[in-house]
Design a protein around this motif. Structure first.
Motif, PDB file in Angstrom:
ATOM      1  N   LYS A  13       0.828  -1.193   0.000  1.00 14.15           N
ATOM      2  CA  LYS A  13       0.000   0.000   0.000  1.00 14.15           C
ATOM      3  C   LYS A  13       0.875   1.261   0.000  1.00 14.15           C
ATOM      4  CE  LYS A  13      -4.013  -2.066   0.243  1.00 14.15           C
ATOM      5  NZ  LYS A  13      -4.985  -1.982  -0.866  1.00 14.15           N
ATOM      6  N   CYS A  14       0.257   2.376  -0.377  1.00 15.82           N
ATOM      7  CA  CYS A  14       0.952   3.667  -0.355  1.00 15.82           C
ATOM      8  C   CYS A  14       0.966   4.213   1.080  1.00 15.82           C
ATOM      9  CB  CYS A  14       0.263   4.654  -1.277  1.00 15.82           C
ATOM     10  SG  CYS A  14       0.672   4.452  -3.010  1.00 15.82           S
ATOM     11  N   ASN A  15       1.670   3.508   1.943  1.00 16.28           N
ATOM     12  CA  ASN A  15       1.871   3.963   3.320  1.00 16.28           C
ATOM     13  C   ASN A  15       3.377   3.925   3.592  1.00 16.28           C
ATOM     14  OD1 ASN A  15       2.576   1.246   3.935  1.00 16.28           O
ATOM     15  ND2 ASN A  15       0.444   0.740   4.405  1.00 16.28           N
ATOM     16  N   PRO A  16       3.843   4.414   4.742  1.00 18.81           N
ATOM     17  CA  PRO A  16       5.288   4.466   4.978  1.00 18.81           C
ATOM     18  C   PRO A  16       6.001   3.127   4.803  1.00 18.81           C
ATOM     19  CG  PRO A  16       4.170   5.844   6.575  1.00 18.81           C
ATOM     20  CD  PRO A  16       3.097   5.128   5.809  1.00 18.81           C
ATOM     21  N   ASP A  17       5.415   2.033   5.288  1.00 20.93           N
ATOM     22  CA  ASP A  17       6.058   0.726   5.149  1.00 20.93           C
ATOM     23  C   ASP A  17       6.129   0.303   3.682  1.00 20.93           C
ATOM     24  OD1 ASP A  17       6.435   0.522   7.864  1.00 20.93           O
ATOM     25  OD2 ASP A  17       4.658  -0.728   8.205  1.00 20.93           O
ATOM     26  N   GLY A  18       5.020   0.495   2.970  1.00 17.48           N
ATOM     27  CA  GLY A  18       5.000   0.154   1.545  1.00 17.48           C
ATOM     28  C   GLY A  18       5.975   0.987   0.756  1.00 17.48           C
ATOM     29  N   MET A  19       6.081   2.277   1.102  1.00 12.72           N
ATOM     30  CA  MET A  19       7.004   3.171   0.404  1.00 12.72           C
ATOM     31  C   MET A  19       8.446   2.716   0.580  1.00 12.72           C
ATOM     32  SD  MET A  19       6.942   5.850  -1.493  1.00 12.72           S
ATOM     33  CE  MET A  19       5.240   6.310  -1.162  1.00 12.72           C
ATOM     34  N   MET A  20       8.816   2.344   1.798  1.00 11.56           N
ATOM     35  CA  MET A  20      10.183   1.907   2.045  1.00 11.56           C
ATOM     36  C   MET A  20      10.495   0.608   1.310  1.00 11.56           C
ATOM     37  SD  MET A  20      11.817   4.169   3.720  1.00 11.56           S
ATOM     38  CE  MET A  20      10.903   5.288   2.658  1.00 11.56           C
ATOM     39  N   GLU A  21       9.510  -0.265   1.203  1.00  9.75           N
ATOM     40  CA  GLU A  21       9.702  -1.498   0.451  1.00  9.75           C
ATOM     41  C   GLU A  21       9.904  -1.187  -1.030  1.00  9.75           C
ATOM     42  OE1 GLU A  21      10.294  -5.529   0.109  1.00  9.75           O
ATOM     43  OE2 GLU A  21       9.986  -4.381   1.947  1.00  9.75           O
ATOM     44  N   ALA A  22       9.125  -0.221  -1.548  1.00 12.25           N
ATOM     45  CA  ALA A  22       9.262   0.177  -2.949  1.00 12.25           C
ATOM     46  C   ALA A  22      10.642   0.781  -3.214  1.00 12.25           C
ATOM     47  CB  ALA A  22       8.163   1.168  -3.326  1.00 12.25           C
ATOM     48  N   VAL A  23      11.113   1.625  -2.313  1.00 14.23           N
ATOM     49  CA  VAL A  23      12.433   2.246  -2.457  1.00 14.23           C
ATOM     50  C   VAL A  23      13.531   1.182  -2.433  1.00 14.23           C
ATOM     51  CG1 VAL A  23      14.109   3.799  -1.361  1.00 14.23           C
ATOM     52  CG2 VAL A  23      11.694   4.465  -1.528  1.00 14.23           C
ATOM     53  N   LYS A  24      13.375   0.194  -1.555  1.00  9.74           N
ATOM     54  CA  LYS A  24      14.363  -0.886  -1.455  1.00  9.74           C
ATOM     55  C   LYS A  24      14.439  -1.669  -2.761  1.00  9.74           C
ATOM     56  CE  LYS A  24      13.369  -4.390   1.225  1.00  9.74           C
ATOM     57  NZ  LYS A  24      13.115  -5.171   2.464  1.00  9.74           N
ATOM     58  N   ILE A  25      13.274  -2.015  -3.321  1.00 15.01           N
ATOM     59  CA  ILE A  25      13.242  -2.758  -4.582  1.00 15.01           C
ATOM     60  C   ILE A  25      13.831  -1.918  -5.705  1.00 15.01           C
ATOM     61  CG2 ILE A  25      11.708  -3.781  -6.317  1.00 15.01           C
ATOM     62  CD1 ILE A  25      11.983  -5.437  -3.745  1.00 15.01           C
ATOM     63  N   PHE A  26      13.449  -0.647  -5.752  1.00 14.40           N
ATOM     64  CA  PHE A  26      13.961   0.281  -6.761  1.00 14.40           C
ATOM     65  C   PHE A  26      15.487   0.346  -6.727  1.00 14.40           C
ATOM     66  CE2 PHE A  26      15.524   4.526  -7.758  1.00 14.40           C
ATOM     67  CZ  PHE A  26      14.895   4.851  -8.944  1.00 14.40           C
ATOM     68  N   SER A  27      16.040   0.447  -5.527  1.00 12.93           N
ATOM     69  CA  SER A  27      17.490   0.606  -5.374  1.00 12.93           C
ATOM     70  C   SER A  27      18.269  -0.640  -5.772  1.00 12.93           C
ATOM     71  CB  SER A  27      17.826   0.981  -3.927  1.00 12.93           C
ATOM     72  OG  SER A  27      17.554  -0.094  -3.046  1.00 12.93           O
ATOM     73  N   LYS A  28      17.580  -1.788  -5.854  1.00 14.40           N
ATOM     74  CA  LYS A  28      18.221  -3.036  -6.261  1.00 14.40           C
ATOM     75  C   LYS A  28      18.035  -3.319  -7.750  1.00 14.40           C
ATOM     76  CE  LYS A  28      19.460  -3.658  -2.102  1.00 14.40           C
ATOM     77  NZ  LYS A  28      20.862  -3.338  -1.757  1.00 14.40           N
ATOM     78  N   GLY A  29      17.569  -2.320  -8.482  1.00 17.47           N
ATOM     79  CA  GLY A  29      17.358  -2.519  -9.915  1.00 17.47           C
ATOM     80  C   GLY A  29      16.008  -3.112 -10.241  1.00 17.47           C
ATOM     81  N   GLY A  30      15.062  -3.043  -9.289  1.00 24.63           N
ATOM     82  CA  GLY A  30      13.750  -3.628  -9.491  1.00 24.63           C
ATOM     83  C   GLY A  30      12.820  -2.773 -10.330  1.00 24.63           C
ATOM     84  N   ILE A  31      11.734  -3.396 -10.772  1.00 22.35           N
ATOM     85  CA  ILE A  31      10.702  -2.738 -11.559  1.00 22.35           C
ATOM     86  C   ILE A  31       9.479  -2.557 -10.678  1.00 22.35           C
ATOM     87  CG2 ILE A  31       9.279  -2.839 -13.645  1.00 22.35           C
ATOM     88  CD1 ILE A  31      12.346  -2.747 -14.147  1.00 22.35           C
ATOM     89  N   ILE A  32       8.990  -1.331 -10.578  1.00 24.42           N
ATOM     90  CA  ILE A  32       7.842  -1.053  -9.721  1.00 24.42           C
ATOM     91  C   ILE A  32       6.697  -0.443 -10.538  1.00 24.42           C
ATOM     92  CG2 ILE A  32       9.215  -0.819  -7.619  1.00 24.42           C
ATOM     93  CD1 ILE A  32       9.109   2.176  -7.908  1.00 24.42           C
TER      94      ILE A  32
END
Length: 208
Positions: A13-32
């Protein structure tokens, strides 16, 4: 130990926990996949060649069609692109918002990773979730989350059904505007509309 990109897509979800998970995936070369003020977008780190290649493969998009980039502000846009006077007037009036502008790119690394020659399409979206993401990531490839040639969607459930190969979906619910951004460019002092979306030609001409 550093986290790896997940083997199967995860939804947050678009909440603080979800945002941090998205940033983590992004920083590893992930697709969001993420919500914007227009439609759902699919993106990655624009400086990561492998991630950019994955976007093309996922969307079945032809390599000759360049990818747009979302950023946080005019100031961060100026770090990678050059503004003329009229382009600056346009973004001062229309950003954040559903206005994509094509500018001369100034960042050589970005030219290489995005495989573009001299121009880049940039936008600052008016969506709290996306802007929070951009605070952390600064730049995100921001193309619509649909197969090339198909209609963009404002519904996260449609993204889950139609898109394969992404790593994380940041669910912000249904986007009620659901109209793609207007794409513009200033060429020799004249306004060119590449795609008319929610913002109309007369809206832009009124500020020039």
């Amino acid at each position: 130990m550093e986290a790896k990109v997940p083997s199967t897509p995860i939804n947050v979800k678009c909440n603080p926990d979800g945002m941090m998970e998205a940033v983590k995936i992004f920083s590893k070369g992930g697709i969001i996949i993420f919500p914007t003020d227009t439609v759902y977008g699919i993106g990655c780190d624009p400086f990561d060649k492998n991630a950019v290649r994955r976007i093309y493969n996922i969307k079945k998009r032809i390599p000759a069609k360049p990818l747009p980039v979302l950023t946080y502000s005019k100031e961060t846009a100026k770090d990678i692109a050059c503004f003329d006077v009229n382009s600056e007037k346009i973004v001062d009036a229309m950003w954040p918002g559903p206005l994509t502008i094509i500018l001369n790119i100034s960042n050589e690394k970005l030219k290489s990773s995005l495989n573009i020659k001299d121009k880049i399409a940039l936008r600052v979206p008016e969506h709290e979730c996306t802007l929070n993401l951009l605070k952390h990531c600064k730049y995100i490839v921001g193309t619509s989350a649909n197969m090339s040639g198909m209609h963009a969607t404002a519904d996260p459930d449609e993204c889950k059904k139609s898109m394969k190969g992404y790593d994380l979906l940041l669910d912000g619910g249904i986007i009620h505007n659901g109209i793609e951004s207007t794409i513009v460019e200033m060429i020799n002092g004249e306004l060119k509309i590449h795609r008319e979306g929610r913002i109309k030609r007369e809206d832009i001409l009124s500020i020039l």
